[in-house]
Motif scaffolding. Sequence first.
Motif, PDB file in Angstrom:
ATOM      1  N   PRO A 143       9.901 109.685  -3.516  1.00 17.29           N
ATOM      2  CA  PRO A 143      10.830 109.603  -4.650  1.00 17.29           C
ATOM      3  C   PRO A 143      11.448 108.216  -4.792  1.00 17.29           C
ATOM      4  O   PRO A 143      11.416 107.401  -3.866  1.00 17.29           O
ATOM      5  N   MET A 144      12.001 107.979  -5.974  1.00 16.20           N
ATOM      6  CA  MET A 144      12.794 106.773  -6.168  1.00 16.20           C
ATOM      7  C   MET A 144      14.116 106.908  -5.384  1.00 16.20           C
ATOM      8  O   MET A 144      14.520 108.019  -5.020  1.00 16.20           O
ATOM      9  N   LEU A 145      14.770 105.804  -5.134  1.00 17.34           N
ATOM     10  CA  LEU A 145      16.028 105.830  -4.380  1.00 17.34           C
ATOM     11  C   LEU A 145      17.151 106.435  -5.209  1.00 17.34           C
ATOM     12  O   LEU A 145      17.172 106.313  -6.442  1.00 17.34           O
ATOM     13  N   SER A 146      18.082 107.073  -4.526  1.00 15.51           N
ATOM     14  CA  SER A 146      19.283 107.584  -5.201  1.00 15.51           C
ATOM     15  C   SER A 146      20.172 106.399  -5.609  1.00 15.51           C
ATOM     16  O   SER A 146      19.933 105.252  -5.217  1.00 15.51           O
ATOM     17  N   GLU A 147      21.200 106.664  -6.379  1.00 15.78           N
ATOM     18  CA  GLU A 147      22.107 105.599  -6.820  1.00 15.78           C
ATOM     19  C   GLU A 147      22.751 104.886  -5.637  1.00 15.78           C
ATOM     20  O   GLU A 147      22.835 103.654  -5.614  1.00 15.78           O
ATOM     21  N   ASP A 148      23.211 105.659  -4.667  1.00 17.40           N
ATOM     22  CA  ASP A 148      23.856 105.052  -3.496  1.00 17.40           C
ATOM     23  C   ASP A 148      22.858 104.228  -2.680  1.00 17.40           C
ATOM     24  O   ASP A 148      23.172 103.115  -2.230  1.00 17.40           O
ATOM     25  N   GLU A 149      21.650 104.758  -2.485  1.00 15.91           N
ATOM     26  CA  GLU A 149      20.623 104.030  -1.734  1.00 15.91           C
ATOM     27  C   GLU A 149      20.218 102.756  -2.462  1.00 15.91           C
ATOM     28  O   GLU A 149      20.028 101.700  -1.847  1.00 15.91           O
ATOM     29  N   ALA A 150      20.082 102.858  -3.780  1.00 19.73           N
ATOM     30  CA  ALA A 150      19.706 101.691  -4.582  1.00 19.73           C
ATOM     31  C   ALA A 150      20.780 100.608  -4.490  1.00 19.73           C
ATOM     32  O   ALA A 150      20.474  99.417  -4.363  1.00 19.73           O
TER      33      ALA A 150
END
Length: 346
Positions: A143-150
């Motif tokens: 998956p793409m990164l979550s907002e916090d991970e990004a």
Amino acid sequence: LAVPAPDCMGLWLYGCGGCGKTTLATMLFNRLSTQFQHAAYIKLEHEQGTSIQHLVSLLEQLGATSVRESTPEPTLLLRLQEHVDNKHVLLVVDNVEIAGDLDKLLPAIAEGSRVIITSRCESLPDSEWLKKVRHKLHHYEVPMLSEDEAMQLFRHSANLDGGCKMPNQELDRAETELIGACGGLPLALQLAGAAIQCRDDNQPRPLSDWKGALKELQCGRSEPDSERKLKGILYRTFGRLEQHQQQMFLDAATVLRGQPKDLALIVWSDSHDLNAGLWFEGLERHSLLRCDSKGRVQVHDVLAALARGMLQDPRTAYCGSRLWMQGGTVKGAQAVRRFSLRPQRF
């Protein structure tokens, strides 16, 4: 993967270029390899090697001796099958594009062995090997990164996690928009962050730089292909490099990709008459290249493809300046840059 299970042979990791498939496969390999009798990691880069070279590398990593590239392919395949029979092995095959890659490289492995495959394809229905093991292979879309991970990855790449503070709300808003434009794609976040890294005085770059990077990313936001999404931000980063750094990046993406870093530094030092090690570190900070665990120069598949496209585009100043092998065919154009090496330095 670490627990014996007769109904699980391994993982098929798939997703777009730059989403972190290789990173995840490498992490799993490093964590699990000591639990198996033999382990091997093969990255399929057809511009760097043939199927025979990949087979030789696979056999050598699995402990086989007296393996030569002059050996016929059927003999290598037979040796590979004999070498993994009744053994617990861990095999990672990274960047699978066509069914033939699997059918040539992966033998019938014993129960308890594990295979990890990465690909941009959800499946390869024409693969005979895959047809036999499909029910034992767990498919996982990275998956793409979550907002916090990004946010974490972007701020780390931009050196914003070391005390560099946003002086006003406008820059803070630009950061949010820039992260959003990356769409959670790790490679885009790394490139965008590197493009607007904090200055040496620990202050953020001017708002115009942030808006420029955002514009480049937004131009490709509607594109389904991650390579096109990244094209603008790569060209922006590339355009801000010194000329010899541009040359080094193009070399690393083609003729020197996968070569020992020490050799690359000698080539660059002799051809540019500069401290290549210092400029190499600069390219690493821009997330354009890296040195892998075996000391080899590596460029991400997506970035290498974009660099090769640049070298074949007649609108660019570097068109035709390099040749490289891809799928057994010489690619590039007529005007080829030459290296001059001093033999006594080897």
